[in-house]
Structures are given as structure tokens and as C-alpha cells.
Design an enzyme around this catalytic site. Structure first.
Site, PDB file in Angstrom:
ATOM      1  N   GLU A  20       8.669   4.567  -5.776  1.00 40.17           N
ATOM      2  CA  GLU A  20       8.931   3.767  -6.990  1.00 40.17           C
ATOM      3  C   GLU A  20       9.514   4.575  -8.150  1.00 40.17           C
ATOM      4  OE1 GLU A  20       5.281   1.653  -7.837  1.00 40.17           O
ATOM      5  OE2 GLU A  20       5.140   0.884  -5.797  1.00 40.17           O
TER       6      GLU A  20
ATOM      7  N   HIS B   3       6.929  -6.898  -1.412  1.00 44.71           N
ATOM      8  CA  HIS B   3       5.853  -7.702  -2.002  1.00 44.71           C
ATOM      9  C   HIS B   3       6.505  -8.976  -2.544  1.00 44.71           C
ATOM     10  CE1 HIS B   3       2.879  -4.604  -1.534  1.00 44.71           C
ATOM     11  NE2 HIS B   3       3.669  -3.717  -2.126  1.00 44.71           N
TER      12      HIS B   3
ATOM     13  N   GLU C 232       5.251  -2.544   3.108  1.00 42.97           N
ATOM     14  CA  GLU C 232       4.057  -3.088   2.424  1.00 42.97           C
ATOM     15  C   GLU C 232       4.131  -4.611   2.353  1.00 42.97           C
ATOM     16  OE1 GLU C 232       3.387  -1.158  -1.361  1.00 42.97           O
ATOM     17  OE2 GLU C 232       3.961   0.813  -0.594  1.00 42.97           O
TER      18      GLU C 232
ATOM     19  N   ASP D  11       3.837  -8.394   2.009  1.00 46.14           N
ATOM     20  CA  ASP D  11       2.876  -9.480   1.768  1.00 46.14           C
ATOM     21  C   ASP D  11       3.597 -10.558   0.961  1.00 46.14           C
ATOM     22  OD1 ASP D  11       2.790  -8.405  -0.869  1.00 46.14           O
ATOM     23  OD2 ASP D  11       0.847  -7.454  -0.545  1.00 46.14           O
TER      24      ASP D  11
ATOM     25  N   ASN E  41      10.498   5.129  -0.989  1.00 42.93           N
ATOM     26  CA  ASN E  41       9.837   3.829  -0.833  1.00 42.93           C
ATOM     27  C   ASN E  41       9.815   3.092  -2.176  1.00 42.93           C
ATOM     28  OD1 ASN E  41       8.112   2.123   0.890  1.00 42.93           O
ATOM     29  ND2 ASN E  41       6.406   2.724  -0.431  1.00 42.93           N
TER      30      ASN E  41
HETATM   31  O1  9MR Z   1      -3.215  -1.474  -2.323  1.00 49.73           O
HETATM   32  C1  9MR Z   1      -3.314  -0.544  -3.361  1.00 49.73           C
HETATM   33  C2  9MR Z   1      -4.469  -0.929  -4.265  1.00 49.73           C
HETATM   34  O2  9MR Z   1      -5.692  -0.843  -3.587  1.00 49.73           O
HETATM   35  C3  9MR Z   1      -4.454  -0.073  -5.502  1.00 49.73           C
HETATM   36  O3  9MR Z   1      -5.455  -0.511  -6.394  1.00 49.73           O
HETATM   37  C4  9MR Z   1      -3.093  -0.129  -6.142  1.00 49.73           C
HETATM   38  C5  9MR Z   1      -2.991   0.706  -7.396  1.00 49.73           C
HETATM   39  O4  9MR Z   1      -1.696   0.647  -7.910  1.00 49.73           O
HETATM   40  O5  9MR Z   1      -2.116   0.319  -5.223  1.00 49.73           O
HETATM   41  C6  9MR Z   1      -2.016  -0.534  -4.157  1.00 49.73           C
HETATM   42  O6  9MR Z   1      -0.949  -0.189  -3.323  1.00 49.73           O
HETATM   43  C7  9MR Z   1       0.351  -0.104  -3.921  1.00 49.73           C
HETATM   44  C8  9MR Z   1       1.138   0.927  -3.135  1.00 49.73           C
HETATM   45  O7  9MR Z   1       0.441   2.134  -3.106  1.00 49.73           O
HETATM   46  C9  9MR Z   1       2.523   1.116  -3.718  1.00 49.73           C
HETATM   47  N1  9MR Z   1       3.231  -0.133  -3.842  1.00 49.73           N
HETATM   48  C10 9MR Z   1       2.506  -1.218  -4.517  1.00 49.73           C
HETATM   49  C11 9MR Z   1       1.127  -1.414  -3.850  1.00 49.73           C
HETATM   50  C12 9MR Z   1       0.406  -2.601  -4.487  1.00 49.73           C
HETATM   51  O8  9MR Z   1       0.107  -2.326  -5.819  1.00 49.73           O
END
Ligand code: 9MR
Length: 373
Positions: A163, A240, A270, A272, A204
Site C-alpha cells: 500500500e 476488497h 485479500e 472479500d 501488494n
Molecule cells: O485483517 C487485518 C486486521 O485483522 C487488522 O486489524 C487490520 C489492521 O489494519 O489489517 C487487516 O488486514 C489488512 C491487510 O494487512 C492489508 N490490506 C488491508 C487488510 C484489511 O484492513
């Protein structure tokens, strides 16, 4: 029951009808038959979930995650992130990450590893210090050396930088970019290429699944590294999505091809698809289409290697705490029944529309739905 029989019939399609009455062979089994390397689900360590207020044991969850053929790959959702893996400078902690990685090895799941350099879930000491460029370079090198070195040989792929882009395709302000400019990407990938020569190195990001300025920004990152002779092997499309406004399959196909033309592979990392809860029938139909478009595009384009959903069980999704009132983003409801989108994924994996994708590289392969079951 969420549906009447007639609406379920409308959601069904020919390939599914052929599989009707048979137990599902599992999404990973179907994905491999369709020429992908894996279909996977990210997962967290039970300890992390407990801290978020969940029970300590979910036997039904574990059965699906680890014992079934639904998922051939996993990604630790949190444990490898900087906040957990190097909470203090030079003090590495792999406890949370290892819970997931060792389960993955024990149950023969491919690992994608996540994420080395990211502005979020960063240990506070990295952000709270005023670094010179030279000092921060050393911090990045030490972090990648410590974390990637620890998991050397275990990861199919690493999200090396996560990101780094704004929505308009420019670089996001972060301690890394603000101190080092785009050199931070070069430092990260150059270091990663030395530490684990066998792991695929990925950039990513989210909102790069359709053509546009942000996807172009990600292409620019690939070219920046390649022009310097620095190894980058893949681009991860986080994916997402929102059920009501998801990308078309053509958008996905053209974006994926935009990356593969540059000489990198692509994965949905990722996936969803969220919606307002309680989920309506319309929302679930749109969600099914969104999942089918993403998975179908991956099956159809050579160079798209696999799909990971960001956990599989709705209660464990990141969505409800971040978007209050939204959720139902994954493939299994709270009561462990499957979303209609599960069938959308099966359809995408079993429709024989693959364009030259198959086990033999570049060869067309006819997918026989019932072969082997
Ligand atoms: O799934 C992850 C969640 O448990 C955390 O609280 C969160 C914190 O930002 O991160 C989530 O995973 C993220 C991933 O690492 C990067 N892309 C976005 C995902 C959803 O926020």
C-alpha cells in the site's frame, strides 16, 4: 435458510448442476484443476482473535481451514507485520506468526507471507523517531533481514511493500516515503531479493484491480524496480470489494494483463466482498457475481497464479469493526453455512472458458468437472 428453493435454482448454473449431490471437492482442488497454483484463505492466530473478544477454540473453523481441501494456501493476517515481529528495534518476536506458519506446514498449505514494509500496523518506534535517510535505510534492511531471514525457505511469496500508493497513483506519505522518496521501494526489494532468493517478491495494494491511475501507479513501481535491475516477481491485487459496485471481469482481465505484460505474475491476495448487514438476497447475488468475476479472471489469464480470500468465516472478517453496519464479506456465514458466492467461485473454477491456461504452461486444457470425483 437464507433462500427459497426457486431463488437458489436461479443462482445455480450448469457446472454446478453437474456437481449437484456430490460433496464439494474443495475450492483448492478445483483451482488446481483449473490451472491455478492455489485457492487460499488468510487466517489469524487464535490468540489474536481472543484479544478481539472471540472464543479460544473453533473446531468447525479449524476443520475447514486446515483439514479440508477448500484451501491449499494461507497468509497470516497479522503476525508477521512490523508491530508484532519487531516491536522494539532489533527485538524480533515471531510467536504469533509462527502459530499460523507452523499450522500451514503441518497441514501442507502453501504460505504467502505478509507484509514487510507497510505504513500501517507499524511499530511505533519506527514512526516516532526522526531518521536520516541513511538511518532509515538501515532500519528497513535490518527489519527485512530479520523477519524474512527467519522465515527463509518457508514462503512461496512475500508482500515486500504494501500500500505505497494514494488513490490518484501518487506515493502515499509515510515515514518511508517522506524520508527516502521512492528509494525505499528499491531498498526493500533489493534487500528482500538477497535474503530469500526463492520467495516471489510482491508489491501488494488495494483498488488496483480495475484499470485507472492507481493501477498505473503500481505498474510504475514495477517498471521503476525492473529498470534498476531489482527483482520484483508479482503484484498482489488485494480485492476488497463492495457488493453493489464491484469490477467487471473484463476490467480484471485487462488490469491483470497490464501487469503480466511487464513480466510479473499476479495474484488476488485479500479478496472479500462486503455489503450492508443483514445480507439481502440482492446483496448476496451481487456478491456472488463479484467473487465469480475475480476468480474467473484469474483462471482466464496466464500469469494470475492464485486467489486468497481474507479469512473465510464472516465473524473473523476485518470488515465489521472498520465499516460499522457492513459485513457478510466472506464465503461462510456465522453458522458455517456457505454463501451463494461459494457457488460463484465453483462456477468460475469449473467453467471451461480458460484462455490457454492449464497445467501444461500455455496449453489449452479442457476441464472435466467430474473427473476424479
Ligand atoms: O485483517 C487485518 C486486521 O485483522 C487488522 O486489524 C487490520 C489492521 O489494519 O489489517 C487487516 O488486514 C489488512 C491487510 O494487512 C492489508 N490490506 C488491508 C487488510 C484489511 O484492513
Amino acid at each position: 435458510m437464507y433462500f427459497s428453493t426457486s431463488s437458489l435454482a436461479l443462482l445455480a448454473s450448469a457446472p454446478l448442476a453437474a456437481l449437484a449431490g456430490k460433496p464439494s471437492p474443495g475450492l483448492d482442488t478445483l483451482a488446481k484443476k483449473a490451472g491455478l497454483k492455489y485457492f487460499g484463505a488468510a487466517t489469524d492466530s487464535p490468540g489474536q482473535r481472543e484479544r478481539a473478544g472471540f472464543e479460544s477454540a473453533y473446531p468447525q473453523y479449524d476443520e475447514i481451514m486446515w483439514k479440508s481441501r477448500e484451501f491449499g494456501q494461507t497468509t497470516p493476517t497479522n503476525g508477521q507485520k512490523w508491530l508484532f515481529s519487531e516491536p522494539k528495534r532489533g527485538e524480533f518476536n515471531f510467536t504469533e506468526a509462527t502459530i499460523v506458519t507452523s499450522l500451514a506446514h503441518k497441514n501442507h498449505k502453501t504460505l504467502r507471507c505478509h507484509a514487510l514494509v507497510w505504513h500501517s500496523q507499524l511499530a511505533p518506534w519506527v514512526e516516532e523517531t526522526e531518521w536520516t535517510p541513511e538511518e532509515l535505510e538501515q532500519v528497513i534492511v535490518d527489519h527485512i533481514t530479520g523477519v524474512m531471514g527467519h522465515f527463509k525457505g518457508e514462503c512461496y511469496a512475500w508482500d515486500v511493500v504494501n500500500e505505497a500508493l494514494n488513490e490518484d497513483g501518487t506515493y502515499r506519505s509515510s515515514v518511508f516515503y517522506d524520508t527516502l522518496g521512492e528509494d525505499f521501494l528499491k531498498i526493500a526489494f533489493r534487500t528482500a531479493s538477497k535474503i530469500d532468493p526463492d520467495a516471489k517478491l510482491y508489491y501488494n495494494d488495494y483498488n488496483i484491480e480495475s484499470p485507472g491511475v492507481k493501477a498505473e501507479g503500481a505498474q510504475r513501481i514495477v517498471r521503476l524496480l525492473k529498470d534498476e535491475g531489482i527483482r520484483i516477481d508479482g503484484v498482489g491485487l488485494q480485492a476488497h470489494f463492495v457488493a453493489e459496485s464491484h469490477p467487471t471481469i473484463d476490467d480484471h482481465i485487462s488490469t491483470i494483463k497490464g501487469f503480466t505484460k511487464l513480466g510479473v505474475e499476479v495474484a488476488f491476495t485479500e479478496l472479500d466482498v462486503r455489503m450492508q448487514v443483514n445480507a439481502t438476497e440482492k446483496g448476496l447475488v451481487l456478491q456472488k457475481e463479484a467473487y465469480k468475476n475475480a476468480v474467473g479472471a484469474c483462471v482466464q489469464v496466464c500469469g494470475c497464479v492464485g486467489v486468497t480470500i481474507w479469512d473465510f468465516y464472516d465473524p473473523f472478517s476485518w470488515v465489521p469493526p472498520v465499516f460499522p453496519g457492513q459485513g457478510a464479506a466472506l464465503l461462510w456465514f456465522e453458522d458455517f453455512t456457505k454463501h451463494p458466492a461459494y457457488d460463484g467461485v465453483v462456477e468460475a473454477l469449473t467453467n471451461n472458458t480458460g484462455k490457454g491456461k492449464g497445467k501444461g504452461k500455455g496449453k489449452k486444457r479442457s476441464v472435466n468437472l467430474l473427473e476424479g470425483y
